[in-house]
Design an enzyme around this catalytic site. Structure first.
Site, PDB file in Angstrom:
ATOM      1  CG  ASP A  86      14.258 -43.155  44.818  1.00 14.32           C
ATOM      2  OD1 ASP A  86      12.917 -42.587  43.916  1.00 14.32           O
ATOM      3  OD2 ASP A  86      14.591 -43.031  44.245  1.00 14.32           O
ATOM      4  CE1 TYR A 121      16.823 -36.519  43.184  1.00 12.74           C
ATOM      5  CE2 TYR A 121      18.500 -37.287  45.082  1.00 12.74           C
ATOM      6  CZ  TYR A 121      17.104 -37.380  44.558  1.00 12.74           C
ATOM      7  OH  TYR A 121      16.502 -37.876  45.054  1.00 12.74           O
ATOM      8  CG  HIS A 163       8.571 -41.909  46.257  1.00 10.45           C
ATOM      9  ND1 HIS A 163       8.037 -42.360  44.991  1.00 10.45           N
ATOM     10  CD2 HIS A 163       9.284 -42.352  46.146  1.00 10.45           C
ATOM     11  CE1 HIS A 163       9.467 -42.374  44.506  1.00 10.45           C
ATOM     12  NE2 HIS A 163      10.282 -42.311  45.713  1.00 10.45           N
TER      13      HIS A 163
END
Length: 314
Positions: A103, A230, A292
């Site tokens: 990730d 983010y 994922h």
């Protein structure tokens, strides 16, 4: 699990949590997690690699899990994470290491690797390949309701998450990210609303696993986790003019049902071989039905793929 030891290292002014298993004299492997994960996400691989003769090390980034948060989480940067990894390896007297990342941990890993190529024995990434700025081309814009765009907006995720307890937030994210569709909310929806309350956990993720994650996020909260990945400024992966080349042997393991492969341009970039312009010594493995969280979904298979790579390159 009871053979995994835990300690705190004083790193760059913070106490950072490190989990370890394996002999100090064995080839070292450091694991870098993504979101919504912490060190525990690598439990299966840590044990498998240690059993096969490697030293497994997994950390909680600053502000994640049991590690101290930065003084100002809203100012945390990728560089902080990269510097912490370098300092941890120095503290443990490790001069050569295999790096395994997933990730957004892939971005952290490659930023570290580009600064310290002489320290890298090899790289394994899950779900994401190395994508420097030079690789980006105009792509279709994802809609406003895409979860990344929503969570980039200060206060939006905090309000969304704040309607639920921490365990429910982690549960919902695991369910969402285990699907093959990109999490996109409608105009009048929030991301948490994409999961119905009675939706079961993925079959490979137990209530005990959920409780472990929830307890650690109860401790850390989501403040740093929303800043990185983010909201932080872009990580240093070179530029369009200065294209970095990763020299170390590399493997990328991708679940064929990982929603991230549906992001426009991502799958084509890897399958076309374009990625090899930047990572020439690359081996790509696709895992059928893999999500994922392919390393938790198919732990034995992924561990064996990683071990094969490590043994070929140690």
């Amino acid at each position: 699990m009871d053979k995994i030891s835990h300690r705190f290292l004083q790193i760059n002014g913070l106490n950072l949590h490190v989990a370890e298993i394996g002999s100090d004299s064995s080839p070292a492997v450091i694991f870098l997690h993504g979101f919504p994960e912490i060190w525990y996400t690598w439990r299966h691989q840590m044990i498998a690699l240690a059993t096969a003769g490697f030293r497994s090390i997994a950390l909680d980034y600053r502000g994640y899990g049991l590690s101290d948060p930065p003084a100002e989480p809203e100012k945390a940067s990728y560089d902080d994470f990269v510097n912490d990894i370098a300092s941890i390896l120095d503290s443990l007297s490790i001069s050569k290491v295999f790096v395994i990342a997933k990730d957004f941990g892939v971005w952290v890993a490659y930023s570290f690797i580009l600064l310290h190529q002489e320290k890298i024995a090899g790289i394994v990434t899950l779900g994401m390949a190395f994508t420097p700025p030079a690789a980006y081309k105009p792509r279709f814009a994802l809609p406003e309701g895409f979860y990344v765009r929503r969570w980039q907006e200060p206060g939006r995720a905090e309000a969304d998450f704040g309607r639920f307890d921490v365990k429910t937030v982690v549960r919902n994210i695991y369910i969402l990210f285990s699907r093959s569709e990109i999490p996109i909310a409608n105009e009048n929806q929030e991301i948490m609303d994409l999961v119905e309350p009675m939706t079961p956990l993925p079959s490979w993720f137990t209530e005990q696993d959920l409780a472990t994650y929830a307890a650690l996020y109860e401790k850390s909260g989501f403040q740093t986790a929303l800043q990185i990945p983010y909201r932080a400024s872009k990580i240093n992966l070179g530029s369009v003019e200065q294209v970095p080349i990763v020299k170390a042997p590399t493997m990328v393991i991708i679940g064929e049902e990982d929603y991230a492969t549906k992001i426009p341009g991502v799958d084509e970039y890897v399958r076309s071989g374009e990625v090899k312009k930047y990572v020439p010594n690359l081996e790509t493995v696709y895992v059928p039905n893999g999500s994922h969280f392919v390393h938790e979904q198919f732990p034995n298979h992924v561990s064996q793929l990683i071990l094969g790579f490590l043994n070929r390159n140690k």
